[in-house]
Design a protein around this motif. Structure first.
Motif, PDB file in Angstrom:
ATOM      1  N   TYR A  37      16.197   6.863   5.932  1.00  0.00           N
ATOM      2  CA  TYR A  37      15.485   7.861   5.129  1.00  0.00           C
ATOM      3  C   TYR A  37      14.145   8.216   5.760  1.00  0.00           C
ATOM      4  O   TYR A  37      13.702   9.367   5.730  1.00  0.00           O
ATOM      5  N   LEU A  38      13.468   7.211   6.300  1.00  0.00           N
ATOM      6  CA  LEU A  38      12.129   7.376   6.858  1.00  0.00           C
ATOM      7  C   LEU A  38      12.069   6.772   8.248  1.00  0.00           C
ATOM      8  O   LEU A  38      12.881   5.917   8.602  1.00  0.00           O
ATOM      9  N   GLN A  39      11.070   7.203   9.010  1.00  0.00           N
ATOM     10  CA  GLN A  39      10.769   6.591  10.302  1.00  0.00           C
ATOM     11  C   GLN A  39       9.421   5.895  10.199  1.00  0.00           C
ATOM     12  O   GLN A  39       8.424   6.525   9.857  1.00  0.00           O
ATOM     13  N   ASP A  40       9.422   4.598  10.454  1.00  0.00           N
ATOM     14  CA  ASP A  40       8.187   3.830  10.407  1.00  0.00           C
ATOM     15  C   ASP A  40       8.376   2.570  11.249  1.00  0.00           C
ATOM     16  O   ASP A  40       8.873   1.557  10.754  1.00  0.00           O
ATOM     17  N   PRO A  41       7.975   2.601  12.518  1.00  0.00           N
ATOM     18  CA  PRO A  41       8.155   1.430  13.381  1.00  0.00           C
ATOM     19  C   PRO A  41       7.184   0.294  13.076  1.00  0.00           C
ATOM     20  O   PRO A  41       7.275  -0.768  13.695  1.00  0.00           O
ATOM     21  N   PHE A  42       6.270   0.499  12.105  1.00  0.00           N
ATOM     22  CA  PHE A  42       5.226  -0.486  11.852  1.00  0.00           C
ATOM     23  C   PHE A  42       5.454  -1.294  10.583  1.00  0.00           C
ATOM     24  O   PHE A  42       4.661  -2.191  10.279  1.00  0.00           O
ATOM     25  N   ILE A  43       6.498  -1.010   9.835  1.00  0.00           N
ATOM     26  CA  ILE A  43       6.691  -1.704   8.565  1.00  0.00           C
ATOM     27  C   ILE A  43       7.250  -3.112   8.762  1.00  0.00           C
ATOM     28  O   ILE A  43       6.908  -4.026   8.009  1.00  0.00           O
ATOM     29  N   LYS A  44       8.072  -3.341   9.754  1.00  0.00           N
ATOM     30  CA  LYS A  44       8.698  -4.658   9.920  1.00  0.00           C
ATOM     31  C   LYS A  44       7.674  -5.780  10.078  1.00  0.00           C
ATOM     32  O   LYS A  44       7.818  -6.847   9.458  1.00  0.00           O
ATOM     33  N   PRO A  45       6.624  -5.609  10.889  1.00  0.00           N
ATOM     34  CA  PRO A  45       5.647  -6.703  11.009  1.00  0.00           C
ATOM     35  C   PRO A  45       4.916  -7.018   9.707  1.00  0.00           C
ATOM     36  O   PRO A  45       4.338  -8.096   9.577  1.00  0.00           O
ATOM     37  N   MET A  46       4.949  -6.092   8.770  1.00  0.00           N
ATOM     38  CA  MET A  46       4.272  -6.308   7.489  1.00  0.00           C
ATOM     39  C   MET A  46       5.127  -7.092   6.500  1.00  0.00           C
ATOM     40  O   MET A  46       4.630  -7.515   5.450  1.00  0.00           O
ATOM     41  N   VAL A  47       6.410  -7.268   6.805  1.00  0.00           N
ATOM     42  CA  VAL A  47       7.339  -7.920   5.876  1.00  0.00           C
ATOM     43  C   VAL A  47       7.801  -9.246   6.467  1.00  0.00           C
ATOM     44  O   VAL A  47       8.478  -9.258   7.503  1.00  0.00           O
ATOM     45  N   PRO A  48       7.465 -10.364   5.859  1.00  0.00           N
ATOM     46  CA  PRO A  48       7.944 -11.657   6.366  1.00  0.00           C
ATOM     47  C   PRO A  48       9.476 -11.715   6.400  1.00  0.00           C
ATOM     48  O   PRO A  48      10.134 -11.260   5.468  1.00  0.00           O
ATOM     49  N   ARG A  49      10.002 -12.212   7.502  1.00  0.00           N
ATOM     50  CA  ARG A  49      11.458 -12.338   7.685  1.00  0.00           C
ATOM     51  C   ARG A  49      12.164 -11.027   7.378  1.00  0.00           C
ATOM     52  O   ARG A  49      13.142 -10.960   6.620  1.00  0.00           O
ATOM     53  N   ALA A  50      11.660  -9.967   7.977  1.00  0.00           N
ATOM     54  CA  ALA A  50      12.180  -8.629   7.685  1.00  0.00           C
ATOM     55  C   ALA A  50      13.680  -8.524   7.938  1.00  0.00           C
ATOM     56  O   ALA A  50      14.399  -7.828   7.202  1.00  0.00           O
TER      57      ALA A  50
END
Length: 376
Positions: A37-50
């Motif tokens: 739905y979205l493009q965001d290459p920076f969200i994974k580092p913000m989520v533990p155990r993404a």
């Protein structure tokens, strides 16, 4: 039996529950990104155990897409107006949580338009974010020379600044020391009036994404009033102030009561929702503080009339959405409100009146869009 919680303990439990809503939002965004739905290459580092997190339902993914697309449109529109005015601008994100907007701006076409990007949240939240940033080379490399401060709860850099504060407390005690202090790079400036971290003479946009609704109305009003006063000083040639609020509203119907009960079961209360029972009441958030203009739209209206049909068609192919009526009901109880306050003395014949064009624009060809060019 356990003894009844003391008042202090109950307060801490409520705060912990509020902080967990940021984790919910981050997981929803991660899901929307993973589903396309979205493009965001920076969200994974913000989520533990993404990589281990489950995907959210199509209803949540669509809602996250509409919310993000609409707020992005307003933020990028603000940056473009700042460029036309030939001024860098400032963004202050209050209750920023795990938001990645700074990195998305800093790696896009608007990267040179930011003078300052400031995020403020609970120290428990900012400490985790600071750690996530420092552990990830992609996030930290974009920031430039930043310093860890305040016991690891803050980051201070030339553009990006992550600060900790309880926004419910009087702004004179929390915001003033943070935002009006001299820049970290020049703490002992010899000038009698050293530059503050937040300049009152640059166009500044305030972001409130699902934060004011968790505060008492008196506290949220004091928060906005502090910024209005700060940007109302005399002879500030470029002190244009804007604000964006995203939150739920109108929870006095059967759907709203169910939502409130569900949140209460998680120890989450919404003291800030009561003054805004209808969509028409939402602009008062800004108009009561003498903003020049203010408008509001529900996410349902935005999805129907303000997102390009090509985007709606694209996301409709990502997942099967069976709960269309439920989606409309949910989106009808969330809204985005935006407002702008021009400096005193600005009228239609002066350059800053261009700022009055800022706002959501109906999308050509969208169902319900009545015009292709006018702002709301």
């Amino acid at each position: 039996m356990f003894s009844p919680p003391q008042p202090e303990q109950r307060h801490q439990d409520v705060d912990a529950s509020i902080r967990l809503t940021d984790a919910d939002a981050a997981l929803a965004r991660l899901s929307a990104v993973q589903r396309g739905y979205l493009q965001d290459p920076f969200i994974k580092p913000m989520v533990p155990r993404a990589h281990q997190q489950p995907l959210r339902s199509p209803l949540i993914n669509v809602g996250t897409f509409v919310r993000s697309t609409a707020i992005d449109s307003l933020v990028y529109g603000w940056l473009e107006l700042a460029a036309l005015a030939e001024n860098p601008c400032q963004i202050v994100s209050l209750g920023a949580g795990s938001d990645t907007r700074f990195w998305r701006i800093a790696t896009g076409p608007h990267k040179d338009r930011l003078a300052k990007y400031i995020e403020i949240d609970f120290p428990e939240v900012t400490a985790k974010k600071a750690m996530a940033i420092r552990k990830n080379k992609d996030l930290s490399a974009i920031l430039g020379d930043v310093k860890l401060a305040n016991g690891g709860t803050s980051l201070q850099g030339p553009v990006y600044n992550l600060l900790s504060a309880d926004l419910r407390l009087p702004p004179s005690e929390t915001l003033a020391p943070l935002l009006t202090a001299p820049l970290p790079s020049n703490p002992s400036a010899s000038s009698s009036q050293p530059d503050p971290l937040l300049s009152p003479s640059l166009p500044t946009l305030l972001l409130f994404e699902c934060v004011l609704v968790y505060m008492a109305p008196e506290a949220s009003s004091a928060l906005i009033r502090w910024f209005v006063d700060y940007f109302s000083s005399d002879n500030q040639e470029h002190a244009v102030l804007g604000g964006i609020v995203y939150e739920m509203f109108g929870l006095n119907d059967s759907f709203g009561r169910v939502m409130l009960n569900n949140l209460k079961s998680r120890n989450v209360l919404l003291p800030g929702v009561e003054p805004y029972p209808s969509e028409s009441s939402l602009p008062n958030r800004f108009l009561n503080h003498k903003f020049t203009i203010a408008h509001a739209l529900t996410l349902r209206e935005i999805r129907k009339s303000f997102i390009p049909p090509a985007d709606i068609n694209r996301i409709s192919k990502l997942e099967m959405l069976d709960e269309v009526e439920e989606l409309d009901l949910v989106l009808q109880h969330y809204a985005i409100t935006w407002g702008i306050k021009l400096p005193n003395g600005v009228d239609g014949s002066k350059p800053k009146a261009k700022w009055l064009e800022w706002g959501m624009k109906p999308s050509a060809g969208a169902i319900g869009a009545e015009t292709d060019n006018e702002n709301v």
